[in-house]
Scaffold this motif. Sequence first.
Motif, PDB file in Angstrom:
ATOM      1  N   SER A  54       0.826  -1.205   0.000  1.00  0.00           N
ATOM      2  CA  SER A  54       0.000   0.000   0.000  1.00  0.00           C
ATOM      3  C   SER A  54       0.864   1.260   0.000  1.00  0.00           C
ATOM      4  O   SER A  54       0.429   2.313  -0.455  1.00  0.00           O
ATOM      5  N   ASP A  57       5.190   1.352  -4.466  1.00  0.00           N
ATOM      6  CA  ASP A  57       4.738   0.786  -5.734  1.00  0.00           C
ATOM      7  C   ASP A  57       5.295  -0.633  -5.847  1.00  0.00           C
ATOM      8  O   ASP A  57       6.513  -0.823  -5.875  1.00  0.00           O
ATOM      9  N   LYS A  59       5.772  -2.664  -8.130  1.00  0.00           N
ATOM     10  CA  LYS A  59       6.673  -2.959  -9.252  1.00  0.00           C
ATOM     11  C   LYS A  59       8.135  -2.848  -8.840  1.00  0.00           C
ATOM     12  O   LYS A  59       9.001  -3.440  -9.457  1.00  0.00           O
ATOM     13  N   SER A 117      -6.825  -7.873  -5.676  1.00  0.00           N
ATOM     14  CA  SER A 117      -7.380  -6.521  -5.619  1.00  0.00           C
ATOM     15  C   SER A 117      -8.065  -6.248  -4.282  1.00  0.00           C
ATOM     16  O   SER A 117      -8.487  -5.137  -4.019  1.00  0.00           O
ATOM     17  N   SER A 147      -0.597  -3.457  -8.269  1.00  0.00           N
ATOM     18  CA  SER A 147      -0.645  -2.001  -8.383  1.00  0.00           C
ATOM     19  C   SER A 147      -2.002  -1.448  -7.964  1.00  0.00           C
ATOM     20  O   SER A 147      -2.091  -0.319  -7.503  1.00  0.00           O
ATOM     21  N   VAL A 148      -3.056  -2.238  -8.109  1.00  0.00           N
ATOM     22  CA  VAL A 148      -4.391  -1.772  -7.723  1.00  0.00           C
ATOM     23  C   VAL A 148      -4.432  -1.436  -6.223  1.00  0.00           C
ATOM     24  O   VAL A 148      -5.051  -0.452  -5.829  1.00  0.00           O
ATOM     25  N   TYR A 150      -1.811  -0.500  -4.317  1.00  0.00           N
ATOM     26  CA  TYR A 150      -0.993   0.705  -4.145  1.00  0.00           C
ATOM     27  C   TYR A 150      -1.749   1.944  -4.632  1.00  0.00           C
ATOM     28  O   TYR A 150      -1.801   2.961  -3.944  1.00  0.00           O
ATOM     29  N   ASN A 151      -2.330   1.857  -5.828  1.00  0.00           N
ATOM     30  CA  ASN A 151      -3.052   3.010  -6.389  1.00  0.00           C
ATOM     31  C   ASN A 151      -4.257   3.388  -5.539  1.00  0.00           C
ATOM     32  O   ASN A 151      -4.539   4.574  -5.355  1.00  0.00           O
ATOM     33  N   ARG A 152      -4.960   2.403  -5.024  1.00  0.00           N
ATOM     34  CA  ARG A 152      -6.110   2.675  -4.160  1.00  0.00           C
ATOM     35  C   ARG A 152      -5.658   3.396  -2.881  1.00  0.00           C
ATOM     36  O   ARG A 152      -6.277   4.371  -2.453  1.00  0.00           O
ATOM     37  N   LYS A 154      -2.914   5.160  -2.518  1.00  0.00           N
ATOM     38  CA  LYS A 154      -2.418   6.479  -2.925  1.00  0.00           C
ATOM     39  C   LYS A 154      -3.580   7.449  -3.134  1.00  0.00           C
ATOM     40  O   LYS A 154      -3.526   8.597  -2.702  1.00  0.00           O
ATOM     41  N   GLU A 155      -4.638   6.974  -3.795  1.00  0.00           N
ATOM     42  CA  GLU A 155      -5.823   7.809  -4.013  1.00  0.00           C
ATOM     43  C   GLU A 155      -6.487   8.183  -2.692  1.00  0.00           C
ATOM     44  O   GLU A 155      -6.891   9.325  -2.492  1.00  0.00           O
ATOM     45  N   SER A 158      -4.367  10.817  -1.059  1.00  0.00           N
ATOM     46  CA  SER A 158      -4.536  12.114  -1.728  1.00  0.00           C
ATOM     47  C   SER A 158      -5.865  12.754  -1.356  1.00  0.00           C
ATOM     48  O   SER A 158      -5.937  13.946  -1.090  1.00  0.00           O
TER      49      SER A 158
END
Length: 170
Positions: A54, A57, A59, A117, A147-148, A150-152, A154-155, A158
């Motif tokens: 989380s 990234d 990757k 996810s 990545s889903v 991590y992106n979740r 990050k969002e 933010s």
Amino acid sequence: MAAYAGGGLSAMDVREAAAALSLPAEAFGNDPAVEMLWAMKAHQHAEVYGNLISAVDPKFLKLTKADDQIYTEFRKSFKELKIDVLDPEDLKSEPAKEFDGVVEDFNYGTLLRLDCSKGYTEENTLLATRIQFFAIEIARNREGYNSVVYNRAKEASSSQEEVSSGWSSS
């Protein structure tokens, strides 16, 4: 082992547990206390890993010194294995013995998410060997499936920062 007032284990309990878990399995038989310690260790590992993917990234994560070897061998043996959403039956046949010595404690029980996810929940988690966890999570990281998460995160971070600063994207 006694729990302290906060409901968790004291430092002494943790040291005792670590000492007990370092003994060979034959020393315990089917001792429920040891099984509980393993479950707690597996849960702690899952929590740390969930926080890690989380925050960073996936990757760019390196989980072991042997990530390249594990990934190559895994994909050579399981070219078509669907790893975003796992079928528990597919994990029953994985030959872990070839990784003896490559990954420390390759056969230890570890919690693995079925659907990458989603988080670690009772419905989305199964007990797998450590090498299965590494092979699948290294593949998920390299192939972009994690990545889903991590992106979740990050969002969400933010959005929280926007609310905290008084700004809104609406």
